[in-house]
Motif scaffolding. Structure first.
Motif, PDB file in Angstrom:
ATOM      1  N   GLY A  44       8.977  52.725   7.270  1.00 26.41           N
ATOM      2  CA  GLY A  44       8.636  53.309   8.635  1.00 26.41           C
ATOM      3  C   GLY A  44       9.508  52.655   9.580  1.00 26.41           C
ATOM      4  O   GLY A  44       8.734  51.993  10.395  1.00 26.41           O
ATOM      5  N   GLU A  45      10.747  52.698   9.495  1.00 32.54           N
ATOM      6  CA  GLU A  45      11.540  52.047  10.585  1.00 32.54           C
ATOM      7  C   GLU A  45      12.488  52.757  11.140  1.00 32.54           C
ATOM      8  O   GLU A  45      13.490  53.079  10.333  1.00 32.54           O
ATOM      9  N   PRO A  46      12.771  53.065  12.468  1.00 30.84           N
ATOM     10  CA  PRO A  46      13.724  53.904  13.078  1.00 30.84           C
ATOM     11  C   PRO A  46      15.065  53.248  12.707  1.00 30.84           C
ATOM     12  O   PRO A  46      15.182  51.989  12.668  1.00 30.84           O
ATOM     13  N   ASP A  47      15.897  54.112  12.476  1.00 31.43           N
ATOM     14  CA  ASP A  47      17.415  53.711  12.292  1.00 31.43           C
ATOM     15  C   ASP A  47      18.305  53.451  13.434  1.00 31.43           C
ATOM     16  O   ASP A  47      19.196  52.822  13.327  1.00 31.43           O
ATOM     17  N   PHE A  48      17.426  53.784  14.677  1.00 37.08           N
ATOM     18  CA  PHE A  48      18.386  53.825  15.871  1.00 37.08           C
ATOM     19  C   PHE A  48      18.391  51.987  16.133  1.00 37.08           C
ATOM     20  O   PHE A  48      17.269  51.503  15.844  1.00 37.08           O
ATOM     21  N   PRO A  49      19.463  51.809  16.960  1.00 39.03           N
ATOM     22  CA  PRO A  49      19.385  50.299  17.443  1.00 39.03           C
ATOM     23  C   PRO A  49      18.365  50.153  18.413  1.00 39.03           C
ATOM     24  O   PRO A  49      17.967  51.113  19.308  1.00 39.03           O
ATOM     25  N   THR A  50      18.127  48.816  18.862  1.00 38.92           N
ATOM     26  CA  THR A  50      17.236  48.685  20.112  1.00 38.92           C
ATOM     27  C   THR A  50      18.267  49.086  21.241  1.00 38.92           C
ATOM     28  O   THR A  50      19.497  48.685  21.344  1.00 38.92           O
ATOM     29  N   PRO A  51      17.673  49.875  22.189  1.00 42.76           N
ATOM     30  CA  PRO A  51      18.464  50.239  23.430  1.00 42.76           C
ATOM     31  C   PRO A  51      19.166  48.983  24.033  1.00 42.76           C
ATOM     32  O   PRO A  51      18.637  47.970  24.003  1.00 42.76           O
ATOM     33  N   ASN A 234      -0.798  49.522  20.981  1.00 44.85           N
ATOM     34  CA  ASN A 234       0.448  49.925  21.028  1.00 44.85           C
ATOM     35  C   ASN A 234       1.388  49.053  20.643  1.00 44.85           C
ATOM     36  O   ASN A 234       1.126  48.152  20.411  1.00 44.85           O
ATOM     37  N   SER A 235       2.747  49.611  20.751  1.00 42.60           N
ATOM     38  CA  SER A 235       3.823  48.732  20.248  1.00 42.60           C
ATOM     39  C   SER A 235       5.338  49.038  20.691  1.00 42.60           C
ATOM     40  O   SER A 235       5.416  50.228  20.980  1.00 42.60           O
ATOM     41  N   PHE A 236       6.128  48.130  21.003  1.00 45.75           N
ATOM     42  CA  PHE A 236       7.297  48.356  21.300  1.00 45.75           C
ATOM     43  C   PHE A 236       8.332  48.715  19.992  1.00 45.75           C
ATOM     44  O   PHE A 236       9.558  49.235  20.152  1.00 45.75           O
ATOM     45  N   SER A 237       7.526  48.451  18.766  1.00 49.75           N
ATOM     46  CA  SER A 237       8.362  48.837  17.455  1.00 49.75           C
ATOM     47  C   SER A 237       9.069  50.109  17.213  1.00 49.75           C
ATOM     48  O   SER A 237      10.232  50.007  17.026  1.00 49.75           O
ATOM     49  N   LYS A 238       8.234  50.995  17.529  1.00 48.99           N
ATOM     50  CA  LYS A 238       8.683  52.266  17.123  1.00 48.99           C
ATOM     51  C   LYS A 238       9.392  53.113  17.985  1.00 48.99           C
ATOM     52  O   LYS A 238      10.506  53.752  17.870  1.00 48.99           O
ATOM     53  N   TYR A 239       8.793  53.497  19.127  1.00 54.58           N
ATOM     54  CA  TYR A 239       9.398  54.117  20.283  1.00 54.58           C
ATOM     55  C   TYR A 239      10.601  53.520  20.825  1.00 54.58           C
ATOM     56  O   TYR A 239      11.439  54.231  21.215  1.00 54.58           O
ATOM     57  N   PHE A 240      10.625  52.217  20.990  1.00 58.38           N
ATOM     58  CA  PHE A 240      11.740  51.576  21.607  1.00 58.38           C
ATOM     59  C   PHE A 240      12.756  50.645  20.427  1.00 58.38           C
ATOM     60  O   PHE A 240      13.470  50.000  20.601  1.00 58.38           O
ATOM     61  N   ASN A 241      12.416  51.259  19.254  1.00 64.71           N
ATOM     62  CA  ASN A 241      13.265  50.509  18.137  1.00 64.71           C
ATOM     63  C   ASN A 241      13.183  49.065  18.141  1.00 64.71           C
ATOM     64  O   ASN A 241      14.347  48.550  18.136  1.00 64.71           O
ATOM     65  N   MET A 242      12.119  48.307  18.399  1.00 68.00           N
ATOM     66  CA  MET A 242      11.993  47.042  18.386  1.00 68.00           C
ATOM     67  C   MET A 242      11.219  46.506  17.473  1.00 68.00           C
ATOM     68  O   MET A 242      10.698  45.321  17.507  1.00 68.00           O
ATOM     69  N   THR A 243      11.488  46.952  15.960  1.00 72.39           N
ATOM     70  CA  THR A 243      10.744  46.427  14.990  1.00 72.39           C
ATOM     71  C   THR A 243      10.795  45.002  14.771  1.00 72.39           C
ATOM     72  O   THR A 243       9.606  44.174  14.595  1.00 72.39           O
ATOM     73  N   GLY A 244      11.911  44.519  14.707  1.00 71.55           N
ATOM     74  CA  GLY A 244      12.084  42.909  14.333  1.00 71.55           C
ATOM     75  C   GLY A 244      11.880  42.016  15.694  1.00 71.55           C
ATOM     76  O   GLY A 244      11.667  40.751  15.517  1.00 71.55           O
ATOM     77  N   TRP A 245      11.588  42.669  16.760  1.00 72.43           N
ATOM     78  CA  TRP A 245      11.400  41.743  17.984  1.00 72.43           C
ATOM     79  C   TRP A 245       9.771  41.265  17.960  1.00 72.43           C
ATOM     80  O   TRP A 245       9.656  40.307  18.631  1.00 72.43           O
ATOM     81  N   ILE A 290      17.361  56.729  26.962  1.00 68.48           N
ATOM     82  CA  ILE A 290      17.723  56.639  25.416  1.00 68.48           C
ATOM     83  C   ILE A 290      16.863  57.041  24.648  1.00 68.48           C
ATOM     84  O   ILE A 290      16.906  57.625  23.617  1.00 68.48           O
ATOM     85  N   ALA A 291      15.251  56.391  24.796  1.00 68.50           N
ATOM     86  CA  ALA A 291      14.401  56.619  24.042  1.00 68.50           C
ATOM     87  C   ALA A 291      14.186  58.158  23.800  1.00 68.50           C
ATOM     88  O   ALA A 291      13.575  58.634  22.759  1.00 68.50           O
ATOM     89  N   GLU A 292      14.270  58.963  24.841  1.00 68.42           N
ATOM     90  CA  GLU A 292      13.882  60.362  24.970  1.00 68.42           C
ATOM     91  C   GLU A 292      14.957  60.922  23.770  1.00 68.42           C
ATOM     92  O   GLU A 292      14.695  61.900  23.195  1.00 68.42           O
ATOM     93  N   THR A 293      16.155  60.605  23.792  1.00 65.79           N
ATOM     94  CA  THR A 293      17.145  61.178  23.158  1.00 65.79           C
ATOM     95  C   THR A 293      16.934  60.861  21.471  1.00 65.79           C
ATOM     96  O   THR A 293      17.170  61.868  20.795  1.00 65.79           O
ATOM     97  N   HIS A 294      16.325  59.875  21.398  1.00 67.21           N
ATOM     98  CA  HIS A 294      15.919  59.213  20.142  1.00 67.21           C
ATOM     99  C   HIS A 294      14.791  60.534  19.625  1.00 67.21           C
ATOM    100  O   HIS A 294      14.636  60.858  18.345  1.00 67.21           O
ATOM    101  N   ARG A 295      13.877  60.717  20.423  1.00 68.97           N
ATOM    102  CA  ARG A 295      12.611  61.335  20.280  1.00 68.97           C
ATOM    103  C   ARG A 295      13.287  62.863  19.951  1.00 68.97           C
ATOM    104  O   ARG A 295      12.713  63.582  18.818  1.00 68.97           O
ATOM    105  N   MET A 296      14.383  63.328  20.719  1.00 68.58           N
ATOM    106  CA  MET A 296      14.625  64.795  20.378  1.00 68.58           C
ATOM    107  C   MET A 296      15.321  64.758  18.864  1.00 68.58           C
ATOM    108  O   MET A 296      15.336  65.631  18.116  1.00 68.58           O
ATOM    109  N   GLU A 297      15.903  63.480  18.549  1.00 70.25           N
ATOM    110  CA  GLU A 297      16.555  63.557  17.424  1.00 70.25           C
ATOM    111  C   GLU A 297      15.719  63.763  16.203  1.00 70.25           C
ATOM    112  O   GLU A 297      15.695  64.475  15.198  1.00 70.25           O
TER     113      GLU A 297
END
Ligand SMILES: Cc1ncc(COP(=O)(O)O)c(C=O)c1O
Length: 394
Positions: A44-51, A234-245, A290-297
């Motif tokens: 469960g980890e987004p493939d997008f890089p952190t913005p 809540n978390s920055f992990s998924k919406y902001f692609n910051m899992t490792g932070w 940027i996060a919105e483009t990920h949501r659309m994708e």
């Protein structure tokens, strides 16, 4: 060499289960190291890089040497930025003092359960549900009670199911909306009724909103818009692609703040400083764009994968409204989803998660797909699964 006795392990550890999807991932990595091509639909980890703006803010913090402890509940500016985001999204005024920044939402869940659960207390959870929750409950010597959920309740707890299971030993219930593994959203009226039920029974509802930014149908209303006496994770992990932070937050009812603050001071001292400075850039317009483009994708991927899985013979009774998971019934294809995921990985190089990770309610009849890969990669996964199934039937 002198033999030493093995350290005595706490009895509670016997009940704490491994997260099997991590075993699948480890096996997938071994196969990749042997030169096999693997389609990853397990983690469960987004493939997008952190913005980029977040990375730049993080790099600037490192260059400036912002590498010290921060206040235990997090940087004031970050707590204010999170509060401003609730105003922007939901039109609600949450004082920044009620927002505690944590080490991922995992840290938030641990703080909430640590403050709310006495040894022997029960915590109600959906089954299937996010697997770590039941182990967090066990860590604080509570008893997780899984409540079977299925298509009839949109794979979510309801006020009725909570009322049926809530007894004098119940301290809390956890609801994730959108959910992992099913991606379903709890409608606001149902959420409100659950907060009220918990209040009437003298307990607490913990609402995990980690997938809130990733909703494709309708609106996900924060539980904070419905009640003050609710714990929201809540978390920055998924919406902001910051899992490792490792950065998340907990919104705490006013009267519990001191307790949570004490725990945060002792367990974590502070959330990671560089991650907090980086996250200050998360709510800037350019990052949100940027996060919105990920949501659309993600939505496009879901719209590709759900019909493709149905065509292969998986049962997906509801199109999930959010997150990036599809919890698919596989009873028409196998009697044992665990063996199915293992064989699919070994024979066809497709990694998916077995139902057993998510609970004990019909796990052998379910698997979870994560659509955290591009449509091309997902299409290759679908092609391989089709071939795998054809071979088995022949
Ligand atoms: C429902 C849910 N809650 C919490 C988490 C923990 O996330 P993190 O600690 O990265 O914020 C996850 C991770 O997959 C999740 O799916």
């Amino acid at each position: 060499m002198r033999e030493t006795a093995a350290p005595r392990i706490a009895a509670r550890m016997a009940a704490i289960e491994p997260f099997r999807v991590m075993d699948i991932l480890a096996r997938a990595r071994v196969l990749e190291a042997q030169g096999r091509s693997i389609v990853h639909m397990e983690v469960g980890e987004p493939d997008f890089p952190t913005p980029r703006p977040i990375c730049d803010a993080g790099i600037a913090a490192l260059a400036k040497g912002e590498l010290h402890y921060t206040p235990a509940p997090g940087l004031t500016e970050l707590r204010e930025a999170i509060a401003a985001n609730y105003r922007r999204l939901h039109g609600i005024d949450i004082p920044a003092s009620r927002i505690v920044v944590t080490t991922g939402s995992s840290g938030a869940l641990l703080l909430a359960l640590g403050a709310l659960v006495d040894p022997g207390d029960r915590v109600l959870l959906s089954d299937p549900g996010y697997p770590c929750n039941r182990n967090f409950v066990r860590l604080v010597n509570g008893e997780p009670i899984g409540i079977a959920v299925g298509p009839d309740s949109h794979y979510q707890l309801t006020p009725e199911s909570l009322a049926r299971h809530w007894d004098s030993r119940t301290a809390a219930a956890i609801v994730a909306t959108p959910s992992n593994p099913t991606g379903t959203v709890v409608p606001p009226a149902q959420l409100r009724a659950m907060v009220e039920l918990a209040r009437e029974r003298g307990g607490t509802l913990i609402v995990d909103e980690i997938y809130h930014g990733l909703v494709y149908e309708g609106e996900a209303k924060s539980a904070l818009a419905l009640a003050e006496d609710v714990f929201v994770v809540n978390s920055f992990s998924k919406y902001f692609n910051m899992t490792g932070w490792r950065l998340g937050w907990l919104v705490v009812p006013e009267r519990c703040l001191r307790e949570i603050d004490k725990l945060a001071q002792n367990i974590f001292i502070s959330p990671p400083a560089p991650a907090q400075f980086a996250a200050l850039a998360a709510f800037r317009p350019e990052t949100l764009a940027i996060a919105e483009t990920h949501r659309m994708e993600f939505r496009e991927r879901r719209d590709f994968l759900v019909p493709a899985l149905r065509a292969l013979g998986f049962d997906v009774p509801h199109t999930p409204e959010g997150a990036f998971y599809i919890y698919a019934g596989c009873a028409r294809l196998t009697q044992d989803s665990f063996a199915f995921t293992r064989d699919l990985l070994e024979e066809s190089g497709v990694a998916i998660a077995p139902g057993i990770d998510f609970g004990t309610h019909r796990p052998r009849e379910h698997v979870r797909f994560s659509y955290t890969q591009s449509i091309d990669v997902l299409a290759e996964g679908v092609r391989r699964i089709g071939e795998f199934l054809r071979k088995r039937q022949s």
